[in-house]
Design an enzyme around this catalytic site. Structure first.
Site, PDB file in Angstrom:
ATOM      1  N   ASP A   1       8.811  -3.473  31.113  1.00 21.03           N
ATOM      2  CA  ASP A   1       7.835  -2.446  31.503  1.00 21.03           C
ATOM      3  C   ASP A   1       8.455  -1.062  31.697  1.00 21.03           C
ATOM      4  O   ASP A   1       9.545  -0.922  32.257  1.00 21.03           O
ATOM      5  CB  ASP A   1       7.144  -2.841  32.804  1.00 21.03           C
ATOM      6  CG  ASP A   1       6.199  -4.014  32.593  1.00 21.03           C
ATOM      7  OD1 ASP A   1       6.198  -4.601  31.491  1.00 21.03           O
ATOM      8  OD2 ASP A   1       5.465  -4.343  33.538  1.00 21.03           O
TER       9      ASP A   1
ATOM     10  N   ASP B   1      -0.153 -10.957  26.938  1.00 27.11           N
ATOM     11  CA  ASP B   1       1.064 -10.952  27.764  1.00 27.11           C
ATOM     12  C   ASP B   1       1.755 -12.322  27.745  1.00 27.11           C
ATOM     13  O   ASP B   1       1.275 -13.276  27.102  1.00 27.11           O
ATOM     14  CB  ASP B   1       0.681 -10.516  29.189  1.00 27.11           C
ATOM     15  CG  ASP B   1       1.750  -9.647  29.841  1.00 27.11           C
ATOM     16  OD1 ASP B   1       2.923  -9.776  29.470  1.00 27.11           O
ATOM     17  OD2 ASP B   1       1.404  -8.858  30.733  1.00 27.11           O
TER      18      ASP B   1
HETATM   19  C1  GLA Z   1       3.220  -7.204  32.455  1.00 30.42           C
HETATM   20  C2  GLA Z   1       3.046  -6.223  31.291  1.00 30.42           C
HETATM   21  C3  GLA Z   1       2.474  -4.924  31.825  1.00 30.42           C
HETATM   22  C4  GLA Z   1       1.144  -5.165  32.514  1.00 30.42           C
HETATM   23  C5  GLA Z   1       1.320  -6.195  33.633  1.00 30.42           C
HETATM   24  C6  GLA Z   1      -0.006  -6.634  34.220  1.00 30.42           C
HETATM   25  O1  GLA Z   1       4.199  -6.756  33.350  1.00 30.42           O
HETATM   26  O2  GLA Z   1       4.263  -6.011  30.643  1.00 30.42           O
HETATM   27  O3  GLA Z   1       2.314  -3.992  30.768  1.00 30.42           O
HETATM   28  O4  GLA Z   1       0.204  -5.609  31.571  1.00 30.42           O
HETATM   29  O5  GLA Z   1       1.986  -7.360  33.147  1.00 30.42           O
HETATM   30  O6  GLA Z   1       0.148  -7.581  35.233  1.00 30.42           O
END
Ligand code: GLA
Length: 408
Positions: A228, A173
């Site tokens: 997301d 991430d």
């Molecule tokens: C980010 C990622 C998500 C998830 C969250 C976890 O938003 O894009 O897919 O992994 O972090 O905190």
């Protein structure tokens, strides 16, 4: 040199350049390349992701509320439901699995209150079931939950730890980073994984900020092209559209990733979830189930276990389909498959049913080609053959998905 010799010389230079472009380096050229150059060329030579990865990830359903029991039971369920036999092999732990502090040697530590047996024990458990274990890290100082450390500055240590634990997949991430470019931070982990001595699928979770499709191929096995996903139609369709833009960058070993599946989490209708899986399949996206597979209804199971749709996603040709035509609410998506076949997806985003026609010149079939059409959701081969176009009635927020095979 006479003109003939010049011609031969030029031809050899051209041949060498072409071989180098496709990765074949003649030994004389190799000697001239520095070690760094050879290394860079093979930055992510881990041999993984020749077809898009399939499995499960904890985030969409469980958020931070995970523990080792959930992960073990999920592995059990993937096997007992038969999903693992269909290809869903990766069991991926997302954020919140580690303590906020590293140990006295600077290593990541599994959270004692939720993962008391440690990650290595979990990897052994998952491997014994014929599955693979994935984990989550971050190219910054903390992960996005802010509840565990990131790997910035600890890349080699963490890659080594992951390899020692038996990890097979790393989602990496982008939160709490130092403001440096992802093109600088991400390859550090790529190199660290290459040195760690275990092939680990690397999923770049950079949210599409710096268009990772343009630089992701030597760095990761997949790259998020969007922010997301949320469990609703508009958000899901917008991920699909953003991801489609980069279609030509997907290839075996490196895939565009419009985020994980929401199928089964309750926010969409069954028709909408069918569209979700269909677009992800034709887009050669990672198929990572995001619901609680321990408690799955038959309706949801029938969607994610559709072998014919999965086969499109896993087709060896590995070419991402494109949205070839949109006429307001109706859209037509198509792409080539192996053995001269074409996958066709008709989607209706409107409020009522619609008749949609796909024309051969839009979907990459030569004029006058006669095809047989297999309906992948009805599991039926249509009796009628088609030439030059195919028309179907599509329900609101629904789709029709066909594999078209030329009849010779
Ligand atoms: C980010 C990622 C998500 C998830 C969250 C976890 O938003 O894009 O897919 O992994 O972090 O905190």
């Amino acid at each position: 040199m006479d003109s003939r010799e010049v011609e031969v010389h030029l031809a050899l230079v051209l041949l060498t350049m072409m071989m180098m472009m496709i990765g074949i380096v003649p030994s004389s050229a190799k000697e001239r390349l520095s070690h760094g150059e050879i290394y860079r060329r093979n930055l992510l030579a881990n041999g993984l992701g020749l077809t898009p990865p399939m499995g499960w990830n904890s985030w969409n359903h469980f958020d931070c509320n995970i523990n080792e029991k959930i992960i073990r039971e999920t592995a059990d369920a993937l096997v007992s439901t038969g999903l693992s036999d269909l290809g869903y092999k990766y069991v991926n732990i997302d954020d919140c699995w580690a303590e906020i502090h590293r140990d006295d040697k600077g290593r990541l530590v599994a959270k004692n209150s939720t993962f008391p047996s440690g990650i290595k024990a979990l990897a052994d458990y998952v491997h014994n079931k014929g599955l693979k274990l994935g984990i989550y890290g971050d190219a910054g100082y903390f992960t996005c939950s802010n509840l565990m450390p990131g790997s910035l500055g600890y890349e080699e240590k963490d890659a080594k730890t992951f390899a020692e634990w038996g990890i097979d997949y790393l989602k990496y991430d982008n939160c709490y980073n130092d403001g440096s470019k992802p093109t600088v931070r991400y390859p550090v982990m790529t190199r660290a994984l290459m040195k760690a001595g275990r092939p680990i699928f690397l999923s770049l979770c950079e949210w599409g900020d710096m268009h990772p499709a343009l630089w992701g191929n030597p760095v990761g096995n997949s790259w998020r092209t969007t922010g997301d996903i949320r469990d609703n139609w508009d958000n899901m369709m917008s991920r699909a559209d953003l991801n489609e833009f980069f279609a030509e960058y997907a290839r075996p070993g490196g895939w565009n990733d419009p985020d994980m599946l929401e199928i089964g989490n309750g926010g969409m209708t069954l028709d909408e979830y069918r569209v979700h899986l269909s677009i992800w399949a034709i887009s050669k996206a990672p198929l990572l189930i995001g619901c609680d597979v321990r408690n799955i209804s038959k309706d949801i199971m029938d969607i994610i276990a559709n072998k014919e749709v999965i086969a499109v996603n896993q087709d060896k040709l590995g070419i991402q389909a494109k949205k070839v035509r949109w006429e307001g609410d109706p859209t037509i998506w198509a792409g080539p498959l192996s053995k001269m076949r074409v996958v066709l997806l008709l989607v209706n985003s409107g409020p009522s049913q619609h008749s949609i026609t796909a024309h051969w010149d839009d979907i990459g079939l030569p004029q006058n080609t006669v095809v047989e059409a297999r309906d992948l959701w009805e599991h039926k081969t249509l009796k009628q053959h088609f030439v030059n176009n195919l028309t179907a009635t599509v329900t609101s927020h629904g789709c029709k998905m066909y594999v078209l095979t030329p009849v010779l």
